[in-house]
Design an enzyme around this catalytic site. Structure first.
Site, mmCIF file in Angstrom:
data_model
loop_
_atom_site.group_PDB
_atom_site.id
_atom_site.type_symbol
_atom_site.label_atom_id
_atom_site.label_comp_id
_atom_site.label_asym_id
_atom_site.label_seq_id
_atom_site.Cartn_x
_atom_site.Cartn_y
_atom_site.Cartn_z
ATOM 1 N N ASP A 303 63.105 46.047 59.418
ATOM 2 C CA ASP A 303 64.140 46.599 58.719
ATOM 3 C C ASP A 303 64.406 47.765 59.737
ATOM 4 O O ASP A 303 64.022 47.895 60.557
ATOM 5 C CB ASP A 303 63.424 47.041 57.352
ATOM 6 C CG ASP A 303 64.420 47.673 56.301
ATOM 7 O OD1 ASP A 303 64.561 47.712 55.202
ATOM 8 O OD2 ASP A 303 65.939 47.710 56.902
HETATM 9 C C1 GLC Z 1 68.200 49.348 55.237
HETATM 10 C C2 GLC Z 1 67.673 48.621 53.829
HETATM 11 C C3 GLC Z 1 67.666 46.871 54.094
HETATM 12 C C4 GLC Z 1 69.036 46.760 54.680
HETATM 13 C C5 GLC Z 1 69.082 47.195 56.105
HETATM 14 C C6 GLC Z 1 70.513 47.078 56.950
HETATM 15 O O1 GLC Z 1 67.560 50.313 55.598
HETATM 16 O O2 GLC Z 1 66.393 48.782 53.603
HETATM 17 O O3 GLC Z 1 67.691 46.419 52.778
HETATM 18 O O4 GLC Z 1 69.525 45.332 54.807
HETATM 19 O O5 GLC Z 1 68.875 48.479 56.526
HETATM 20 O O6 GLC Z 1 71.534 47.718 56.373
#
Ligand code: GLC
Length: 754
Positions: A303
């Site tokens: 993430d």
């Molecule tokens: C964020 C979220 C995740 C998302 C990613 C990209 O931190 O936790 O759910 O897909 O970043 O935007």
């Protein structure tokens, strides 16, 4: 005779070739991957493991600007071989097309070996980041429909509207469990039950990855956030989770296992820690659980900046390079870095120092290249703009409306105050009364939800939807209640002259840590306003538009009707008003437990000792029902008709492990309005080696019943599929003993023999 022989020979040849073609194609991809791997430098390989944010390649460095700066893109692809980018915000399809076409051309021209990029994006409930798209209810609402078709259609329409634009990798569905009502992402889940989340997530993947109308493109969904992210002790996003391995296997693993078994192509990891180990640094959870135990062999992505968080948030690595070492060792394939080249530099050093082997890098690069081959990106890397009329069709809008209508949960309807058919004078209050953004929550147009003016002009608010539903009525909107004592008498008299008062409250949009709260109670100002309005003799309807079950215990007795509308999407206002007016007979049922107290909430499938009452009288005083202290239970939801369950029968009262037992029940619409109704089957395992949930959802289906109509609904119980549960190592336990089948208020017991 000769003709028949020749036809036979031709057919045989074709049949003989078929398996070879499939096998040949797999061999061909493998050999193409091997050829690429052999040709690529280590730095080129590391580029395929790197994902950078749009702000690294757009003109302004602002997330919302989907405008490419070619020089930035050329540098990152030519000199750093970056294989993936992500993000943006809601812009028109033509803007997305121009940006993706330019980026793809640069990638195909500048990539050392003609390797296409893959673009990731958060189209969380329809194409969230595409202007003019169809926006479905958020997952918490889809869970409330108990109708997997709506999750399937959400995936299908999302693919249909975005595949042409080069959005080949969608960071959905969320497969976390909505078990903690404080958690600011509970609305991104399908609710608290693992079986419901499994079925809904599987349907989404089948709709999204299985959409055959988007040829020649194929798409990759993402199961996130692996795993047990959703139950932090503090209720705050990304904070520590302490959980036993048996509970991990029994509750948090199944929704991910279900979508892995459905062929989901990527998994995103949980940013938090489990039992003191950050998931991104855990070989046990990544390589051990996800790959070895659960059989996932697709691409694992971190993430946002979660390798960096190992240093400055979790503090398990001295510096970024050590964090890279931990994460690559744990088993990640792509690092959503996403704002620097630190990963590329650090990993190159680790390989040159021999601490990370080139073979380990090759493992991830193979998976990334295989994903790109599987999606056909080598053959069809470019977007197209000749089918943009697929976006925002009326047919798709009606699918979103149907989902929204089935997602509204009616929890109180005193004296049948609803539906309100012929009404002449409505007064509407509350922060969600005339809000578009509140109906959608985060991940809509922008990360934290767009500004009100960004939402479609033709999108309804509850206020405008009421006007459309009751064109001849007076619909007054009072955004804020005045507590001025001098006007009190006049104000109450105005209220008394109305036919109906509606208070649309709830929450503003949020997601992730922005939505952290310290008190689950509904905002005090809303509580005060609702209590003030309840002084009037006119009936008062409360609508909560929110991502969480905000505590309304102090006011619930002061309202005549209560709807939990969740986050119903662009068609949500129309859906809510269709329920208020009776155009829609509500069928939503809570996919989460609705807490009564700020200091005590447990899920429906809690253990007996979770709500142990020493004194039975105390049980009666505190709990509604003997099992929980909830205000409203998982599965609660009223209709404008009534349904009666009768004749619950089991095909046997004892079975052996290899037998199948059939439970059946008759469901009758005993009212005078037709309706959809979700039939929820639960099972209680009376005694287990590990403490057993007081009951568990094991099957559900949605039926339609006309007034007076009876349908027989059945549930096939196969012990090995339905009655097993995992031990702390994830091994299935099937234990003999008594089991109770529960449906509505009926139950029947059977015995499983050894
Ligand atoms: C964020 C979220 C995740 C998302 C990613 C990209 O931190 O936790 O759910 O897909 O970043 O935007």
């Amino acid at each position: 005779m000769r003709k028949i022989r020749s036809a036979f020979l031709t057919l045989s040849f074709i049949l003989l070739c078929l398996p070879l073609n499939a096998q040949q194609s797999a061999n061909s991809v493998d050999s193409q991957i091997n050829e690429l791997i052999d040709k690529m430098s280590i730095y080129e390989k590391i580029g395929q493991m790197t994902q950078l944010n749009i702000t690294m390649i757009n003109t302004t460095g602002q997330q919302r600007d989907v405008v490419l700066d070619p020089d930035k893109a050329i540098n990152l692809i030519r000199n750093h071989h970056i294989g993936s980018f992500l993000n943006g915000e809601a812009v028109p399809a033509e803007v997305w097309f121009t940006y993706m076409d330019q980026l793809t051309r640069i990638a195909m021209e500048e990539s050392a070996h003609g390797i296409p990029i893959i673009y990731g994006i958060d189209h969380m409930h329809g194409a969230s980041y595409l202007a003019g798209s169809t926006i479905f209810p958020q997952n918490i609402n889809l869970g409330a429909t108990f109708n997997i078709q709506h999750s399937y259609q959400t995936g299908w329409v999302t693919a249909y509207e975005t595949a042409d634009l080069g959005h080949h990798w969608n960071f959905a569905p969320v497969q976390d469990l909505g078990v903690n009502p404080l958690w600011p992402r509970i609305w991104e889940t399908y609710g608290e039950d693992p079986y419901l989340a499994s079925k809904m997530g599987r349907a989404y993947v089948e709709g999204y990855q299985g959409n055959e109308e988007i040829y020649p493109y194929k798409l990759a969904a993402t199961a996130k956030h692996f795993f047990a992210y959703s139950n932090p002790a503090s209720g705050w996003d990304r904070t520590p989770v302490q959980i036993g391995y048996q509970a991990l296997h029994e509750f948090h693993r199944p929704p991910f296992q279900a979508v892995i078994d459905a062929g989901i192509k990527t998994v995103m990891l949980n940013s938090g820690e489990i039992n003191g180990i950050p998931v991104h640094a855990s070989e046990e959870f990544v390589n051990g659980f996800l790959r070895d135990q659960m059989g996932f062999d697709g691409v694992i992505v971190t993430d946002w900046d979660d390798i960096g968080k190992l240093v400055d948030f979790h503090k398990v690595a001295e510096n970024y390079k050590e964090a890279v070492y931990l994460a690559v060792k744990a088993g990640i394939d792509i690092n959503m870095t996403p704002l620097s080249l630190d990963f590329n530099k650090s990993l190159l050093e680790l390989v040159e120092e021999g601490r990370i082997s080139e073979e380990r890098i090759n493992e991830s690069v193979r998976r990334v290249l295989k994903l790109k081959f599987d999606l056909g990106l080598f053959d069809n890397p470019f977007p197209r703009n000749d089918r943009l009329d697929r976006i925002g069709t009326e047919e798709s809008r009606l699918k979103a409306l149907a989902a929204a209508e089935e997602s509204i949960v009616l929890l109180k309807n005193e004296n049948q105050v609803l539906p309100t058919i012929d009404v002449q004078n409505i007064i509407l209050f509350g922060p969600s009364a005339n809000s578009k953004r509140n109906l959608n929550g985060g991940w809509t147009l922008a990360w934290q939800g767009g500004e009100e003016g960004q939402y479609p002009d033709d999108m309804h608010t509850i206020y405008t939807a009421l006007h459309e539903q009751y064109p001849n009525a007076s619909i007054e909107l009072i955004e804020h209640v005045s507590f001025d004592e001098a006007n009190r008498r006049e104000f109450i008299s105005q209220l008394d002259n109305a036919d109906l008062l509606i208070y649309a409250g709830g929450e503003e949009p949020y997601t992730e840590f922005i939505g952290n709260i310290t008190d689950l109670r509904l905002d005090q100002n809303q509580i005060d306003e609702i209590n003030y309005l309840s002084q009037s003799s006119t009936e008062l309807v409360l609508i909560i538009v929110a991502g969480r079950p905000r505590i309304v215990t102090d006011i619930i007795q002061n309202v005549d009707a209560f709807l939990f509308a969740g986050l119903p999407g662009f068609e949500g206002a129309e859906a809510i008003v269709n329920v208020l007016s009776g155009k829609t007979n509500p069928s939503g049922r809570l996919p989460i437990t609705y807490p009564q107290h700020t200091g005590h909430f447990v899920t429906y499938n809690h253990k007996s000792s979770d709500v142990y009452f020493f004194n039975p009288d105390e049980a009666n005083h505190i709990a509604q029902g003997s099992e929980s202290t909830a205000l409203f239970q998982f599965g609660d939801g009223l209709s404008y008709t009534t349904y009666e369950y009768s004749n619950l029968t089991l095909s046997a009262n004892q079975i052996n492990p290899n037998d199948t037992l059939t439970a059946s029940v008759e469901v009758t619409n005993t009212g005078d309005v037709a309706g959809f109704h979700s039939v929820l089957w639960f099972i209680t395992n009376r005694v287990g080696t590990y403490t057993r949930p007081v009951k568990e959802l094991k099957h559900f289906e949605k039926i339609h019943l006309n007034p007076g109509e009876t349908k027989t609904v059945t549930f096939e119980i196969n012990p090995r599929a339905t009655l097993t549960y995992p031990d702390q190592n994830g091994n299935p336990l099937l234990e003999s003993g008594e089991f109770v089948v529960r449906i509505d208020s009926l139950s029947s017991t059977f015995r499983l023999n050894k």
